[in-house]
Write an enzyme that holds these catalytic residues in place. Structure first.
Site, PDB file in Angstrom:
ATOM      1  N   ARG A 167       9.752  -8.148   8.018  1.00  0.00           N
ATOM      2  CA  ARG A 167       9.194  -8.057   6.671  1.00  0.00           C
ATOM      3  C   ARG A 167       9.561  -9.257   5.796  1.00  0.00           C
ATOM      4  O   ARG A 167       8.833  -9.616   4.889  1.00  0.00           O
ATOM      5  CB  ARG A 167       9.556  -6.712   6.034  1.00  0.00           C
ATOM      6  CG  ARG A 167      10.735  -6.662   5.139  1.00  0.00           C
ATOM      7  CD  ARG A 167      10.959  -5.302   4.486  1.00  0.00           C
ATOM      8  NE  ARG A 167      10.067  -4.222   4.876  1.00  0.00           N
ATOM      9  CZ  ARG A 167       9.010  -3.849   4.154  1.00  0.00           C
ATOM     10  NH1 ARG A 167       8.717  -4.444   3.032  1.00  0.00           N
ATOM     11  NH2 ARG A 167       8.269  -2.864   4.562  1.00  0.00           N
ATOM     12  N   ASP A 211       0.815  -1.211   0.000  1.00  0.00           N
ATOM     13  CA  ASP A 211       0.000   0.000   0.000  1.00  0.00           C
ATOM     14  C   ASP A 211       0.853   1.269   0.000  1.00  0.00           C
ATOM     15  O   ASP A 211       0.410   2.321  -0.452  1.00  0.00           O
ATOM     16  CB  ASP A 211      -0.926  -0.014   1.211  1.00  0.00           C
ATOM     17  CG  ASP A 211      -1.859  -1.224   1.179  1.00  0.00           C
ATOM     18  OD1 ASP A 211      -2.598  -1.364   0.198  1.00  0.00           O
ATOM     19  OD2 ASP A 211      -1.809  -2.035   2.132  1.00  0.00           O
ATOM     20  N   ASP A 225      -2.111   5.106   5.849  1.00  0.00           N
ATOM     21  CA  ASP A 225      -1.927   4.044   4.845  1.00  0.00           C
ATOM     22  C   ASP A 225      -0.705   3.185   5.180  1.00  0.00           C
ATOM     23  O   ASP A 225       0.012   2.721   4.285  1.00  0.00           O
ATOM     24  CB  ASP A 225      -1.806   4.639   3.437  1.00  0.00           C
ATOM     25  CG  ASP A 225      -3.048   5.416   3.026  1.00  0.00           C
ATOM     26  OD1 ASP A 225      -4.049   5.385   3.764  1.00  0.00           O
ATOM     27  OD2 ASP A 225      -3.019   6.070   1.965  1.00  0.00           O
ATOM     28  N   ASP A 271       2.071  -2.096  12.949  1.00  0.00           N
ATOM     29  CA  ASP A 271       2.481  -1.819  11.577  1.00  0.00           C
ATOM     30  C   ASP A 271       3.967  -1.473  11.507  1.00  0.00           C
ATOM     31  O   ASP A 271       4.715  -1.999  10.683  1.00  0.00           O
ATOM     32  CB  ASP A 271       1.654  -0.638  11.052  1.00  0.00           C
ATOM     33  CG  ASP A 271       1.366  -0.771   9.575  1.00  0.00           C
ATOM     34  OD1 ASP A 271       2.137  -1.465   8.889  1.00  0.00           O
ATOM     35  OD2 ASP A 271       0.371  -0.189   9.127  1.00  0.00           O
ATOM     36  N   GLY A 299       3.562  -6.416  -1.900  1.00  0.00           N
ATOM     37  CA  GLY A 299       4.141  -5.984  -0.633  1.00  0.00           C
ATOM     38  C   GLY A 299       3.835  -6.953   0.488  1.00  0.00           C
ATOM     39  O   GLY A 299       3.306  -8.043   0.260  1.00  0.00           O
ATOM     40  N   SER A 300       4.143  -6.534   1.697  1.00  0.00           N
ATOM     41  CA  SER A 300       3.745  -7.344   2.839  1.00  0.00           C
ATOM     42  C   SER A 300       2.426  -6.817   3.395  1.00  0.00           C
ATOM     43  O   SER A 300       1.685  -7.538   4.054  1.00  0.00           O
ATOM     44  CB  SER A 300       4.832  -7.353   3.905  1.00  0.00           C
ATOM     45  OG  SER A 300       5.279  -6.050   4.165  1.00  0.00           O
ATOM     46  N   GLY A 301       2.122  -5.544   3.118  1.00  0.00           N
ATOM     47  CA  GLY A 301       0.825  -4.993   3.500  1.00  0.00           C
ATOM     48  C   GLY A 301       0.036  -4.736   2.228  1.00  0.00           C
ATOM     49  O   GLY A 301       0.258  -3.739   1.551  1.00  0.00           O
ATOM     50  N   GLU A 330       2.285   6.938  -2.169  1.00  0.00           N
ATOM     51  CA  GLU A 330       3.182   7.877  -2.862  1.00  0.00           C
ATOM     52  C   GLU A 330       2.540   8.405  -4.143  1.00  0.00           C
ATOM     53  O   GLU A 330       2.570   9.605  -4.425  1.00  0.00           O
ATOM     54  CB  GLU A 330       4.482   7.173  -3.281  1.00  0.00           C
ATOM     55  CG  GLU A 330       5.481   6.934  -2.198  1.00  0.00           C
ATOM     56  CD  GLU A 330       6.820   6.486  -2.799  1.00  0.00           C
ATOM     57  OE1 GLU A 330       7.104   6.820  -3.967  1.00  0.00           O
ATOM     58  OE2 GLU A 330       7.575   5.802  -2.081  1.00  0.00           O
ATOM     59  N   GLU A 389       2.049   4.167   6.545  1.00  0.00           N
ATOM     60  CA  GLU A 389       3.301   4.940   6.545  1.00  0.00           C
ATOM     61  C   GLU A 389       3.325   5.860   7.774  1.00  0.00           C
ATOM     62  O   GLU A 389       2.318   6.500   8.084  1.00  0.00           O
ATOM     63  CB  GLU A 389       3.399   5.790   5.278  1.00  0.00           C
ATOM     64  CG  GLU A 389       3.345   4.980   3.977  1.00  0.00           C
ATOM     65  CD  GLU A 389       4.577   4.124   3.767  1.00  0.00           C
ATOM     66  OE1 GLU A 389       5.690   4.684   3.768  1.00  0.00           O
ATOM     67  OE2 GLU A 389       4.438   2.897   3.628  1.00  0.00           O
TER      68      GLU A 389
HETATM   69  P1  ADP Z   1       5.331  -3.211   1.919  1.00  0.00           P
HETATM   70  O1  ADP Z   1       3.917  -3.639   1.950  1.00  0.00           O
HETATM   71  O2  ADP Z   1       6.226  -4.382   1.761  1.00  0.00           O
HETATM   72  O3  ADP Z   1       5.653  -2.350   3.093  1.00  0.00           O
HETATM   73  P2  ADP Z   1       5.211  -0.783   0.349  1.00  0.00           P
HETATM   74  O4  ADP Z   1       4.686  -0.598  -1.026  1.00  0.00           O
HETATM   75  O5  ADP Z   1       4.339  -0.304   1.446  1.00  0.00           O
HETATM   76  O6  ADP Z   1       5.541  -2.344   0.586  1.00  0.00           O
HETATM   77  O7  ADP Z   1       6.625  -0.105   0.396  1.00  0.00           O
HETATM   78  C1  ADP Z   1       7.354   0.066   1.581  1.00  0.00           C
HETATM   79  C2  ADP Z   1       8.068   1.402   1.573  1.00  0.00           C
HETATM   80  O8  ADP Z   1       9.060   1.458   0.562  1.00  0.00           O
HETATM   81  C3  ADP Z   1       7.164   2.583   1.311  1.00  0.00           C
HETATM   82  O9  ADP Z   1       7.454   3.565   2.275  1.00  0.00           O
HETATM   83  C4  ADP Z   1       7.575   3.085  -0.070  1.00  0.00           C
HETATM   84  O10 ADP Z   1       7.399   4.472  -0.169  1.00  0.00           O
HETATM   85  C5  ADP Z   1       9.032   2.730  -0.091  1.00  0.00           C
HETATM   86  N1  ADP Z   1       9.656   2.551  -1.417  1.00  0.00           N
HETATM   87  C6  ADP Z   1       9.098   2.572  -2.649  1.00  0.00           C
HETATM   88  N2  ADP Z   1      10.021   2.285  -3.612  1.00  0.00           N
HETATM   89  C7  ADP Z   1      11.192   2.083  -2.961  1.00  0.00           C
HETATM   90  C8  ADP Z   1      12.519   1.738  -3.375  1.00  0.00           C
HETATM   91  N3  ADP Z   1      12.816   1.541  -4.655  1.00  0.00           N
HETATM   92  N4  ADP Z   1      13.464   1.591  -2.418  1.00  0.00           N
HETATM   93  C9  ADP Z   1      13.168   1.750  -1.119  1.00  0.00           C
HETATM   94  N5  ADP Z   1      11.943   2.077  -0.650  1.00  0.00           N
HETATM   95  C10 ADP Z   1      10.957   2.236  -1.558  1.00  0.00           C
HETATM   96 MG    MG Z   2       3.787  -0.756   3.488  1.00  0.00          MG
END
Ligand code: ADP
Ligand code: MG
Length: 371
Positions: free
Chosen positions: A189, A82, A348, A182, A112-114, A87, A350
């Site tokens: 992760r 998410d 969300d 979270d 992702g994981s979420g 972003e 973050e």
């Molecule tokens: P997850 O569910 O695994 O947490 P997310 O889509 O929520 O996956 O991404 C985790 C974080 O990584 C978010 O804060 C996102 O903004 C950030 N992010 C996005 N692209 C990159 C990247 N290329 N390298 C590092 N962080 C990133």
């Molecule tokens: Mg996330």
């Protein structure tokens, strides 16, 4: 537009040009392999041309969509959790032409994981009547929806922080137990979505109470005044006015409900059905139901009772647990003022700055590939 389950959908134009943004580090770091292994051929067969963009750092996607020539794209699709969609939505809302930009259909492929939105979209499609889907099965379901290309509207929530920064959110605003889990579960992760269950068990062992004040504007079925009270907290860069919110330094309006309790275990505002793949938090929610679903759990709940709520949530049964500490309200706006000097607030999933926050719904502001 075709009608499905009483919902009016539009269709993506054909052939459509899709930008797919992949966060290679999301989840267990396998988003790219999952895409090539499960989705790429499916899109080729359905004649959905796409351009893959692999993000290189946090906020890369946000900067990219803020500057992109959106006339080149019929949809923006996120292959991540998410966080990457958060972003993209904020990048779109930061543009001068935000009103058109945010109408770009948005899609989600769980990497992702979420993957709360992916789980919600799967649920809205009606495929989740019997069982929810995980992992590859959820990915295939979302890939299939992308091939079908049906689009419906999605509510966004505008969120004001103490620094006067404003964010747009499509999923949740959380404080206390949920945001702690979270953030703390980030360290697990590598195990994927199960990280939330692990985080929940760890947090339960050190259950905390958070002091704060909560107030909200309930959704009333009665007719509302034709013109909203002109509180008009004007946002930055021309983006939509938050007509329901006074300044954070002003008292909440008379029409709001102020919660009497000030000791909480958690406050969760959510505007999709699922908080995670295995957490069906809002049984009746739709992407565009125009409501923020506000849950809070007051202090005094026992550890076993709290665990029972989260276990029941897998099947959406937590509201039927008869737990006197769990309160659920549908609202249009809310304000949360933490009193505890330390804590975590997430939007969300973050982390955002800790302090007073307020939020209001913007019905149907965005568009979602779904169904
Ligand atoms: P997850 O569910 O695994 O947490 P997310 O889509 O929520 O996956 O991404 C985790 C974080 O990584 C978010 O804060 C996102 O903004 C950030 N992010 C996005 N692209 C990159 C990247 N290329 N390298 C590092 N962080 C990133
Ligand atoms: Mg996330």
């Amino acid at each position: 537009a075709p009608i499905g389950g009483g919902v009016v959908y539009a269709e993506l134009r054909r052939p459509c040009r899709v930008m797919i943004l992949v966060n290679p580090h999301s989840g267990r770091g396998q988003a790219l392999q999952l895409f090539t292994g499960h989705v790429r051929d499916m899109l080729a067969e359905a004649a959905v041309p796409h351009t893959l963009v692999i993000t290189e750092h946090q906020n890369h996607a946000r900067e990219l969509v803020r500057k992109a020539d959106l006339s080149q794209w019929d949809a923006l699709v996120i292959m991540s959790g998410d966080g990457l969609l958060f972003e993209v939505i904020n990048g779109l809302m930061e543009r001068e032409d935000w009103r058109e930009a945010i109408q770009t259909p948005l899609g989600i492929l769980p990497g992702g994981s979420g993957n709360a939105l992916a789980a919600s979209v799967h649920h809205y499609s009606g495929e989740a009547e019997v069982t929810s889907a995980w992992n590859e099965e959820l990915l295939l379901s979302c890939g299939f929806m992308l091939c079908k290309g049906l689009v419906r509207s999605m509510d966004l929530v505008s969120i004001h922080l103490a620094s006067r920064r404003r964010l747009f959110s499509f999923l949740s605003l959380a404080w206390g137990f949920v945001s702690d889990v979270d953030v703390e579960s980030e360290r697990y992760r590598h195990v994927g979505a199960i990280r939330f269950l692990m985080g929940t068990l760890v947090r339960l062992a050190s259950l905390r109470v958070y002091q704060g004040r909560l107030a909200y504007l309930p959704v009333v079925e009665a007719p509302t005044p034709a013109r909203p009270e002109t509180l008009a907290c004007q946002g930055t860069a021309g983006a939509p006015e938050d007509s329901l919110l006074p300044g954070l330094d002003q008292p909440v309006p008379e029409s709001w409900t102020v919660v009497r309790e000030e000791d909480f275990v958690l406050v969760l505002a959510i505007y999709q059905s699922h908080l995670a793949e295995d957490l069906w938090t809002v049984p009746g929610a739709l992407a565009d139901d125009g409501a923020i679903h506000l849950f809070y759990v007051t202090a005094g709940i026992s550890r076993p009772a709290l665990l029972r709520l989260f276990l029941a949530m897998e099947k959406g049964g937590h509201l039927a647990c008869g737990c006197p500490h769990l309160v659920y309200e549908k609202v249009k706006a809310l304000r949360l003022e933490p009193v505890s000097p330390q804590g975590m607030i997430t939007v969300d999933g973050e982390v955002v700055e800790y302090g007073p926050v307020q939020a209001q719904i913007h019905p149907g502001l965005a568009r979602l590939i779904c169904g």
